[in-house]
Design an enzyme around this catalytic site. Structure first.
Site, mmCIF file in Angstrom:
data_model
loop_
_atom_site.group_PDB
_atom_site.id
_atom_site.type_symbol
_atom_site.label_atom_id
_atom_site.label_comp_id
_atom_site.label_asym_id
_atom_site.label_seq_id
_atom_site.Cartn_x
_atom_site.Cartn_y
_atom_site.Cartn_z
ATOM 1 N N SER A 155 -2.980 -9.784 -0.752
ATOM 2 C CA SER A 155 -3.537 -8.763 -1.645
ATOM 3 C C SER A 155 -2.498 -7.689 -1.984
ATOM 4 O O SER A 155 -1.749 -7.247 -1.113
ATOM 5 C CB SER A 155 -4.741 -8.112 -0.954
ATOM 6 O OG SER A 155 -5.170 -6.979 -1.666
ATOM 7 N N LYS A 196 -5.827 -7.085 -5.716
ATOM 8 C CA LYS A 196 -5.459 -5.917 -4.912
ATOM 9 C C LYS A 196 -6.740 -5.172 -4.515
ATOM 10 O O LYS A 196 -7.805 -5.382 -5.107
ATOM 11 C CB LYS A 196 -4.490 -5.017 -5.667
ATOM 12 C CG LYS A 196 -5.045 -4.393 -6.903
ATOM 13 C CD LYS A 196 -3.941 -3.693 -7.679
ATOM 14 C CE LYS A 196 -4.464 -3.294 -9.055
ATOM 15 N NZ LYS A 196 -3.420 -3.043 -10.017
ATOM 16 N N ILE A 226 2.143 2.696 -1.182
ATOM 17 C CA ILE A 226 1.579 2.665 -2.535
ATOM 18 C C ILE A 226 0.291 3.495 -2.581
ATOM 19 O O ILE A 226 0.028 4.190 -3.548
ATOM 20 C CB ILE A 226 1.281 1.198 -2.968
ATOM 21 C CG1 ILE A 226 2.516 0.299 -2.766
ATOM 22 C CG2 ILE A 226 0.773 1.136 -4.399
ATOM 23 C CD1 ILE A 226 3.629 0.467 -3.735
ATOM 24 N N GLY A 227 -0.506 3.383 -1.517
ATOM 25 C CA GLY A 227 -1.713 4.203 -1.436
ATOM 26 C C GLY A 227 -2.899 3.647 -2.197
ATOM 27 O O GLY A 227 -3.802 4.396 -2.581
ATOM 28 N N CYS A 237 -8.564 1.172 7.162
ATOM 29 C CA CYS A 237 -8.702 2.545 6.706
ATOM 30 C C CYS A 237 -9.698 3.293 7.582
ATOM 31 O O CYS A 237 -10.547 2.675 8.227
ATOM 32 C CB CYS A 237 -9.144 2.576 5.247
ATOM 33 S SG CYS A 237 -10.864 2.235 5.058
ATOM 34 N N ASN A 291 -1.975 -7.491 8.028
ATOM 35 C CA ASN A 291 -1.692 -6.463 7.036
ATOM 36 C C ASN A 291 -0.366 -5.816 7.455
ATOM 37 O O ASN A 291 0.260 -6.250 8.415
ATOM 38 C CB ASN A 291 -2.841 -5.446 6.998
ATOM 39 C CG ASN A 291 -3.009 -4.825 5.631
ATOM 40 O OD1 ASN A 291 -2.011 -4.505 4.977
ATOM 41 N ND2 ASN A 291 -4.229 -4.625 5.195
ATOM 42 N N GLY A 300 7.380 -8.172 5.023
ATOM 43 C CA GLY A 300 8.560 -8.992 4.769
ATOM 44 C C GLY A 300 9.010 -9.721 6.029
ATOM 45 O O GLY A 300 8.369 -9.629 7.082
ATOM 46 N N GLY A 313 5.645 -12.061 6.186
ATOM 47 C CA GLY A 313 7.045 -12.483 6.136
ATOM 48 C C GLY A 313 7.295 -13.906 5.711
ATOM 49 O O GLY A 313 8.401 -14.421 5.896
ATOM 50 N N THR A 333 5.408 -10.100 0.245
ATOM 51 C CA THR A 333 6.658 -9.453 -0.174
ATOM 52 C C THR A 333 7.602 -10.423 -0.899
ATOM 53 O O THR A 333 8.316 -10.024 -1.819
ATOM 54 C CB THR A 333 7.340 -8.846 1.072
ATOM 55 O OG1 THR A 333 6.413 -7.918 1.656
ATOM 56 C CG2 THR A 333 8.616 -8.108 0.714
HETATM 57 C C1 LIG Z 1 3.531 -3.420 -2.022
HETATM 58 C C2 LIG Z 1 2.429 -3.948 -1.158
HETATM 59 C C3 LIG Z 1 1.105 -3.678 -1.517
HETATM 60 C C4 LIG Z 1 0.056 -4.157 -0.717
HETATM 61 N N1 LIG Z 1 -1.236 -3.881 -1.092
HETATM 62 C C5 LIG Z 1 -2.266 -4.352 -0.322
HETATM 63 C C6 LIG Z 1 -3.608 -4.121 -0.723
HETATM 64 O O1 LIG Z 1 -3.895 -3.541 -1.779
HETATM 65 N N2 LIG Z 1 -4.598 -4.587 0.090
HETATM 66 C C7 LIG Z 1 -4.348 -5.289 1.250
HETATM 67 O O2 LIG Z 1 -5.292 -5.699 1.936
HETATM 68 N N3 LIG Z 1 -3.062 -5.572 1.612
HETATM 69 C C8 LIG Z 1 -2.030 -5.104 0.872
HETATM 70 N N4 LIG Z 1 -0.730 -5.389 1.233
HETATM 71 C C9 LIG Z 1 -0.472 -6.211 2.443
HETATM 72 C C10 LIG Z 1 -0.151 -7.669 2.080
HETATM 73 O O3 LIG Z 1 -1.247 -8.290 1.439
HETATM 74 C C11 LIG Z 1 0.241 -8.475 3.344
HETATM 75 O O4 LIG Z 1 -0.854 -8.460 4.250
HETATM 76 C C12 LIG Z 1 1.451 -7.917 4.064
HETATM 77 O O5 LIG Z 1 2.400 -7.400 3.145
HETATM 78 C C13 LIG Z 1 2.155 -8.968 4.948
HETATM 79 O O6 LIG Z 1 2.657 -10.048 4.199
HETATM 80 P P1 LIG Z 1 4.183 -10.133 3.650
HETATM 81 O O7 LIG Z 1 5.077 -9.798 4.813
HETATM 82 O O8 LIG Z 1 4.344 -11.532 3.163
HETATM 83 O O9 LIG Z 1 4.308 -9.127 2.566
HETATM 84 C C14 LIG Z 1 0.334 -4.928 0.452
HETATM 85 C C15 LIG Z 1 1.676 -5.189 0.789
HETATM 86 C C16 LIG Z 1 2.712 -4.727 -0.004
HETATM 87 C C17 LIG Z 1 4.132 -5.045 0.390
#
Ligand SMILES: Cc1cc2nc3c(=O)[nH]c(=O)nc-3n(C[C@H](O)[C@H](O)[C@H](O)COP(=O)(O)O)c2cc1C
Length: 306
Positions: free
Chosen positions: A18, A46, A72-73, A131, A192, A217, A244, A266
């Site tokens: 997401s 998202k 990002i928030g 949250c 997450n 990542g 990652g 990522t």
């Molecule tokens: C820029 C960014 C925005 C993200 N926004 C959300 C989000 O809106 N909701 C959510 O549940 N996870 C969010 N995540 C978490 C990712 O869905 C994922 O769980 C986390 O980044 C681990 O995977 P990755 O290492 O492949 O990025 C976000 C991650 C990144 C990097």
């Protein structure tokens, strides 16, 4: 490589994390070609909240060795904006839509679940529980009791599959996963992002507008693997593993640890088509895999704690 997940027939086990792939912006940038060769077997939107959110002040990103910290928030149009503008566009994607939702109280989550439950365009819901609950001050997904109470409240409101997206920033993630399962969750997804921080080297002040952010990542991959493995020992429901993933081999590792689906986050920022490559690599690896029961091949081998 078709896989059955919570009653959905998916073409392969690779979906997006997401908030890391904006399908509407990607369609604008790459045109309908994206629709024909969509990188993921399901699309996770998202996070949507009840009210619109601006997100955090900039800067919102900091690169670290092997990943990034984002603050990002959760900017989004809110429930009404999502239903009016995003849902019709996302419903045109050639894959099932999973809507990720977050509320700041049980009532808010219930409102979101009820609203999406009525929409046939939505195949499943993912609850982002990273949250604080404004009523209790506890992070919803950091405490098993809090998670159980939330699920008990919203489970009766929908027949759609409910996936609980677990936070890694918890003392006992498997206990939270078990509480979600006991209260009727259909699946869990993890991890997450991990809470992290960076200082501006010139000023010594926090770099990110939100002060802290979430680390993601390749740097978090070993943590994701350990947490997926631990959760797989604790629950029977399917697991979406992420954290990652950059290559098919990383996806296979998460599946060996117990994941049924794998999320790519990522890596899509480096290459928006990464999902296609990772699914292809995974397919080749699965075809050549000597592991008989590749899914959860490590089950029954609990980790040792000091
Ligand atoms: C820029 C960014 C925005 C993200 N926004 C959300 C989000 O809106 N909701 C959510 O549940 N996870 C969010 N995540 C978490 C990712 O869905 C994922 O769980 C986390 O980044 C681990 O995977 P990755 O290492 O492949 O990025 C976000 C991650 C990144 C990097």
């Amino acid at each position: 490589m078709t896989v059955e997940f919570c009653g959905l027939e998916l073409e392969h086990p690779v979906i997006n994390g997401s908030g890391t792939f904006d399908a509407i912006a990607a369609r604008r940038a790459f045109g309908d070609e994206l629709v024909e060769r969509f990188p993921f077997s399901a699309f996770v939107s998202k996070t949507v909240t009840v009210e619109p959110r601006q997100g955090n002040p900039p800067p919102r990103l900091w690169e670290v060795a092997g990943g990034l910290i984002n603050s990002i928030g959760l900017p989004n149009k809110g429930l009404a904006g999502y239903l009016e503008h995003d849902l019709p566009e996302l419903a045109r994607l050639p894959v099932p839509l999973i809507v990720n939702i977050m509320g700041f109280s049980g009532d808010e989550v219930a409102r979101l679940v009820r609203a999406f439950s009525e929409r046939e365009e939505v195949s499943a819901l993912e609850l982002n529980v990273s949250c604080p609950n404004v009523e209790t001050g506890l992070t919803m997904g950091a405490d098993p009791g809090e998670t159980g109470r939330l699920l008990a409240k919203v489970r009766p409101l929908t027949a759609k599959p409910l996936i609980v997206k677990l936070t890694p920033n918890a003392t006992d993630v498997p206990a939270v996963a078990r509480a979600a399962e006991d209260a009727g969750a259909d699946a869990v997804s993890l991890i997450n992002t991990l809470r992290g921080m960076a200082l501006d080297p010139r000023t010594g002040c926090p770099w990110l507008g939100g002060i802290t952010g979430g680390v993601s990542g390749p740097a978090v991959r070993p943590i994701a693997l350990a947490q997926v493995h631990a959760v797989a020992q604790a629950v029977e429901i399917p697991i979406v593993g992420m954290g990652g993933v950059q290559r098919g081999a990383d996806a296979l590792d998460l599946m060996r640890a117990g994941a049924s689906l794998v999320g790519v986050g990522t890596e899509s920022f480096r290459d928006p088509a990464a999902g296609i490559r990772i699914a292809r690599e995974l397919k080749e690896l699965l075809a050549n895999s000597a592991v008989e029961d590749r899914r959860g091949a490590l089950a029954g081998q609990p980790g040792r704690e000091l």
